[in-house]
Write a protein that holds these residues in place. Sequence first.
Motif, mmCIF file in Angstrom:
data_model
loop_
_atom_site.group_PDB
_atom_site.id
_atom_site.type_symbol
_atom_site.label_atom_id
_atom_site.label_comp_id
_atom_site.label_asym_id
_atom_site.label_seq_id
_atom_site.Cartn_x
_atom_site.Cartn_y
_atom_site.Cartn_z
ATOM 1 N N ILE A 84 124.886 10.907 -1.986
ATOM 2 C CA ILE A 84 126.303 10.967 -2.798
ATOM 3 C C ILE A 84 126.252 9.307 -3.352
ATOM 4 O O ILE A 84 126.493 8.459 -2.715
ATOM 5 C CB ILE A 84 127.421 11.052 -1.992
ATOM 6 C CG1 ILE A 84 127.562 12.301 -1.095
ATOM 7 C CG2 ILE A 84 128.821 11.115 -2.904
ATOM 8 C CD1 ILE A 84 128.543 12.283 -0.208
ATOM 9 N N GLU A 95 129.248 15.922 -10.268
ATOM 10 C CA GLU A 95 127.968 16.357 -11.086
ATOM 11 C C GLU A 95 127.033 16.499 -9.728
ATOM 12 O O GLU A 95 126.607 15.376 -9.114
ATOM 13 C CB GLU A 95 127.435 15.350 -11.854
ATOM 14 C CG GLU A 95 126.224 15.993 -12.688
ATOM 15 C CD GLU A 95 125.896 14.752 -13.934
ATOM 16 O OE1 GLU A 95 125.427 15.359 -14.907
ATOM 17 O OE2 GLU A 95 125.867 13.849 -13.895
ATOM 18 N N THR A 96 126.164 17.774 -9.750
ATOM 19 C CA THR A 96 125.103 17.914 -8.953
ATOM 20 C C THR A 96 124.122 18.710 -9.715
ATOM 21 O O THR A 96 124.201 18.859 -10.783
ATOM 22 C CB THR A 96 125.587 18.944 -7.709
ATOM 23 O OG1 THR A 96 126.023 20.338 -8.142
ATOM 24 C CG2 THR A 96 126.733 18.377 -6.949
ATOM 25 N N ASP A 97 122.933 19.081 -8.889
ATOM 26 C CA ASP A 97 121.805 19.978 -9.617
ATOM 27 C C ASP A 97 122.239 21.230 -10.143
ATOM 28 O O ASP A 97 121.988 21.901 -10.917
ATOM 29 C CB ASP A 97 120.787 20.042 -8.949
ATOM 30 C CG ASP A 97 120.138 18.654 -8.487
ATOM 31 O OD1 ASP A 97 120.246 17.883 -9.259
ATOM 32 O OD2 ASP A 97 119.187 18.525 -7.448
ATOM 33 N N LYS A 98 123.568 21.539 -9.420
ATOM 34 C CA LYS A 98 124.279 22.964 -9.881
ATOM 35 C C LYS A 98 125.121 22.870 -10.952
ATOM 36 O O LYS A 98 125.658 23.831 -11.548
ATOM 37 C CB LYS A 98 124.826 23.568 -8.669
ATOM 38 C CG LYS A 98 123.445 23.999 -7.702
ATOM 39 C CD LYS A 98 124.381 24.761 -6.452
ATOM 40 C CE LYS A 98 123.281 25.089 -5.459
ATOM 41 N NZ LYS A 98 123.828 25.890 -4.419
ATOM 42 N N LEU A 152 127.925 23.148 -5.094
ATOM 43 C CA LEU A 152 127.315 22.706 -3.858
ATOM 44 C C LEU A 152 126.374 23.775 -3.623
ATOM 45 O O LEU A 152 126.342 24.828 -3.855
ATOM 46 C CB LEU A 152 128.351 22.679 -2.741
ATOM 47 C CG LEU A 152 129.362 21.590 -3.082
ATOM 48 C CD1 LEU A 152 130.327 21.355 -1.908
ATOM 49 C CD2 LEU A 152 128.900 20.104 -3.219
ATOM 50 N N ALA A 172 123.686 14.780 2.418
ATOM 51 C CA ALA A 172 124.077 14.814 0.973
ATOM 52 C C ALA A 172 123.738 13.410 0.570
ATOM 53 O O ALA A 172 124.137 12.427 1.378
ATOM 54 C CB ALA A 172 125.465 14.935 0.771
ATOM 55 N N MET A 186 121.117 17.396 -1.031
ATOM 56 C CA MET A 186 121.547 17.527 -2.142
ATOM 57 C C MET A 186 122.170 16.240 -2.951
ATOM 58 O O MET A 186 122.520 15.331 -1.868
ATOM 59 C CB MET A 186 122.916 18.435 -1.757
ATOM 60 C CG MET A 186 123.480 18.550 -3.213
ATOM 61 S SD MET A 186 125.505 19.167 -2.904
ATOM 62 C CE MET A 186 126.016 17.670 -2.427
ATOM 63 N N LYS A 187 121.823 16.024 -4.046
ATOM 64 C CA LYS A 187 122.203 14.841 -4.626
ATOM 65 C C LYS A 187 123.741 15.174 -5.480
ATOM 66 O O LYS A 187 123.805 16.232 -5.944
ATOM 67 C CB LYS A 187 121.366 14.389 -5.684
ATOM 68 C CG LYS A 187 120.209 13.650 -4.797
ATOM 69 C CD LYS A 187 119.210 13.208 -6.004
ATOM 70 C CE LYS A 187 118.061 12.536 -5.269
ATOM 71 N NZ LYS A 187 117.578 11.326 -6.135
ATOM 72 N N ALA A 188 124.605 14.209 -5.320
ATOM 73 C CA ALA A 188 125.948 14.430 -6.013
ATOM 74 C C ALA A 188 126.593 13.097 -6.488
ATOM 75 O O ALA A 188 126.263 12.019 -5.821
ATOM 76 C CB ALA A 188 127.109 15.176 -5.178
ATOM 77 N N THR A 189 126.988 13.029 -7.830
ATOM 78 C CA THR A 189 127.694 11.720 -8.114
ATOM 79 C C THR A 189 129.194 12.168 -8.435
ATOM 80 O O THR A 189 129.341 13.222 -8.869
ATOM 81 C CB THR A 189 127.083 11.402 -9.562
ATOM 82 O OG1 THR A 189 125.543 11.291 -9.218
ATOM 83 C CG2 THR A 189 127.707 10.155 -9.936
ATOM 84 N N LEU A 229 132.326 16.054 0.036
ATOM 85 C CA LEU A 229 130.881 15.765 -0.252
ATOM 86 C C LEU A 229 130.312 15.241 1.137
ATOM 87 O O LEU A 229 129.376 15.492 1.395
ATOM 88 C CB LEU A 229 130.925 14.858 -1.294
ATOM 89 C CG LEU A 229 131.028 15.466 -2.908
ATOM 90 C CD1 LEU A 229 131.438 14.421 -3.801
ATOM 91 C CD2 LEU A 229 130.509 16.591 -3.123
#
Length: 114
Positions: A29, A96-99, A114, A27, A1-4, A21
Amino acid sequence: MKATIWHNPNCGTSRKTLAQLQEIDGADIRVIEYLNTPYTAEKLAQLIRDAGLTPAAALRLRGTDAAERGLPDASDEAILSAMADNAAYVERPFVETDKGVRLCRPQDKVNEIL
């Protein structure tokens, strides 16, 4: 999972959200300390819109002079402009994530994306 995460290391909620996170296995991040690397007006508008908020709802009042400047009653454009000029006016932290995007206040809101 990518997250900013747009992070302020001096903020307890931001630190707790980042820690959540970091607990996720695998992850990826990206941490942006927005006081050092300010938002662009376009990115800020996109984050607020994608989080389902208005600029006024994302305006940080505590610890700023936003109320004295009349920002809570200003137009969306004026609030966004002030936020782009002074990142301290932005409530934190945005993730911000893909979701999707959430203003993670309280930090458990991050679980929604998440």
